[in-house]
Design a protein around this motif. Structure first.
Motif, mmCIF file in Angstrom:
data_model
loop_
_atom_site.group_PDB
_atom_site.id
_atom_site.type_symbol
_atom_site.label_atom_id
_atom_site.label_comp_id
_atom_site.label_asym_id
_atom_site.label_seq_id
_atom_site.Cartn_x
_atom_site.Cartn_y
_atom_site.Cartn_z
ATOM 1 N N ALA A 65 -38.545 -12.198 -0.933
ATOM 2 C CA ALA A 65 -39.918 -12.160 -0.621
ATOM 3 C C ALA A 65 -40.075 -11.008 0.522
ATOM 4 N N THR A 73 -42.163 -14.528 -10.925
ATOM 5 C CA THR A 73 -42.113 -15.296 -12.066
ATOM 6 C C THR A 73 -43.155 -15.307 -12.968
ATOM 7 N N LEU A 92 -44.564 -14.974 -3.944
ATOM 8 C CA LEU A 92 -43.989 -14.070 -4.900
ATOM 9 C C LEU A 92 -45.650 -14.015 -6.202
#
Length: 114
Positions: A65, A73, A92
């Motif tokens: 990341a 996710t 994320l």
């Protein structure tokens, strides 16, 4: 440019660390090999992001990341607002699995699942 998606689903150590290591290897070679990379995490592997286990896996996800690899996710991995904020702070993004997999197909991506 061809696109590779590493899909992390299982939470056994071999799947978590193996999949994250494959993604890291592609990350290091992506410019040289002209490959676009994305990581998608769902199911038990998503839970491993917030449960504080699998330290090597979590460290590799943070490296990916931080280096600009899109790491997404499933929102169900972080239903708790504190967990969601933590994952956002780690870089994320959230996307439902059904939307992600439709997008991967439309993009012609090759998906590798662990």
């Amino acid at each position: 440019m061809p696109k590779a998606v590493i899909h992390l689903f299982h939470d056994d150590p071999d799947s978590l660390e193996g999949g994250a290591r494959v993604a890291d290897r592609i990350r290091r070679l992506r410019a040289e090999r002209n490959i676009e990379l994305e990581v998608y995490i769902s199911g038990p592997a998503g839970s491993a992001l917030v449960q504080g286990k699998a330290a090597d896996y979590n460290e590799l996800i943070d490296v990916l990341a931080c280096d600009g690899v899109p790491v997404r996710t499933c929102p169900s991995a972080a239903e708790d607002p504190d967990a969601r904020a933590l994952l956002k702070a780690r870089g994320l993004r959230f996307e439902d699995a059904h939307d992600a997999f439709i997008r991967f197909a439309a993009e012609g991506a090759t998906v590798f699942s662990f």
